[in-house]
Design a protein around this motif. Sequence first.
Motif, short mmCIF file in Angstrom:
data_model
loop_
_atom_site.label_atom_id
_atom_site.label_comp_id
_atom_site.label_asym_id
_atom_site.label_seq_id
_atom_site.Cartn_x
_atom_site.Cartn_y
_atom_site.Cartn_z
N MET A 103 0.84 -1.20 0.00
CA MET A 103 0.00 0.00 0.00
C MET A 103 0.87 1.24 0.00
N SER A 104 0.28 2.33 -0.43
CA SER A 104 1.01 3.60 -0.47
C SER A 104 0.17 4.70 0.15
N LYS A 105 0.77 5.45 1.06
CA LYS A 105 0.07 6.56 1.71
C LYS A 105 0.91 7.81 1.58
N VAL A 138 2.09 9.65 6.51
CA VAL A 138 2.03 8.62 7.55
C VAL A 138 2.44 9.23 8.88
N LYS A 191 -0.29 -2.29 14.48
CA LYS A 191 0.67 -2.12 13.39
C LYS A 191 2.01 -1.67 13.99
N LYS A 203 9.90 3.70 2.81
CA LYS A 203 9.09 2.51 3.05
C LYS A 203 9.17 2.10 4.52
N THR A 235 3.37 -6.71 6.49
CA THR A 235 2.94 -5.73 5.50
C THR A 235 3.98 -4.60 5.39
N GLN A 236 3.84 -3.81 4.32
CA GLN A 236 4.72 -2.69 4.07
C GLN A 236 3.87 -1.47 3.68
N CYS A 237 4.47 -0.29 3.82
CA CYS A 237 3.76 0.93 3.43
C CYS A 237 4.75 1.94 2.90
N LYS A 238 4.44 2.53 1.74
CA LYS A 238 5.25 3.63 1.21
C LYS A 238 4.63 4.95 1.65
N TYR A 239 5.47 5.94 1.85
CA TYR A 239 4.97 7.25 2.27
C TYR A 239 5.70 8.34 1.51
#
Length: 432
Positions: A1-3, A6, A220, A231, A238-242
Amino acid sequence: MSKDIVILGAGISGISASYHLKEKNISSVIFEKNSSWGGLLDNFKINGFRFDRFVHLSFATDEHVKEIFTKSSDYHTHVPDPFNYYSGYWIKHPAQNNLYPLPEEKKKRIIDDFKRREKKEISEIKNYEEWLRVQFGDYFSENFPMPYTRKYWTLEARDMETKWIGKRMYRPTLEEVKKGCETAETPVTYYAKEMRYPKKGGYKSFLTSMVGGLNIRLNKKVIKINLEKHKIYFSDGTQCKYKKLISSLPLPEICKLIENTPEEVSSASEKLLCTSGYLVSLGFNRPDIAKNLWFYIYDEDILSARVYSPSLKSSDNAPEGCSSLQAEIYFSKYKRISLSEEEILQHTIDKLIKMKVFEEKDLVVKSIKKEDYANVVFDHRIYENRKIVLDFLKKMGIISVGRFGEWKYLWSDQSLISGQMGADKLIKEMSK
């Protein structure tokens, strides 16, 4: 996912940052490692008794903060009435101008030393011990604030600097000290004239008007941050881009999470000192156990530094006909506690019984919980080490907020403002 934006941590500063971004129609997502939001303002329940995670009362003067808290919850207003326990005596707070219950010999020594105290300009004072002796004289300093410093801050007073003090400690005149030795009828000189607490739901209820509509992801836990890739990696795989990152995580923790943190920054973060704490929570089958909203304990053979009453803050915190207390016990790498949690719990109960605070037959609920981060400690190198870490985070585009994100002595209202200022910084960056 990308936010795009964050925020790490759903304590008051992280929530405040997200709320104030939302007020400007900017969306964000908050990642919180726990199963509920609130951070140290959160609470837990045992058999109908509610206990906050550490002790909170609001004496906010900032109108914006007061508006948010008032919009969030109806509240009780309390006039501060703290007491001190010292060698079997109960003394009004602050002790320095309320010494009436003490034996005449002790009062005479305190007054005599108060008269003899060294006169120095603030700029000449090198450490907290020196500051105490200049303000109160040797005998009072050695019997009251210096032992309490070892209990609360876990350091010797000489190992602390003094910029943090501000208006937190009352500095009486000689006449006030003498008056406090002659009579118990002394004026209240506590730094706050009133304190507020939500009627229902514990202290975190003051945040409910901010939380509504925010995107908070619970459970989380961050395990790694890659700044080059923007990242974040979580323990659930899970991973998240910001694009933009605001963090309320403690500075030593975020430095551990960032990949390839420079050695100088890691070293500085490890030297930042804070206290950890045990919170002993007790529930009673009587409504009248707590006599005061809180009291301080100076005796060093008693681990507890402060004891508060959740049920006096609000009757909603205890079942009908019951009351409650919470005791705070502090430790750090400079002051370790060799007892097990069960032994600390029993020690606290035994000491409070010996102090005649309650009888064992009154006790129906007992709990002990540990918090890794309690208070920032102001040793002599705090500002140097803090600057190294914060300069690095700023360079890397991370906005750090909150008590442990800024590494400051912030109360809840100041932490809310810290989150607001973090949001303002981000908005300013985005407008460039």
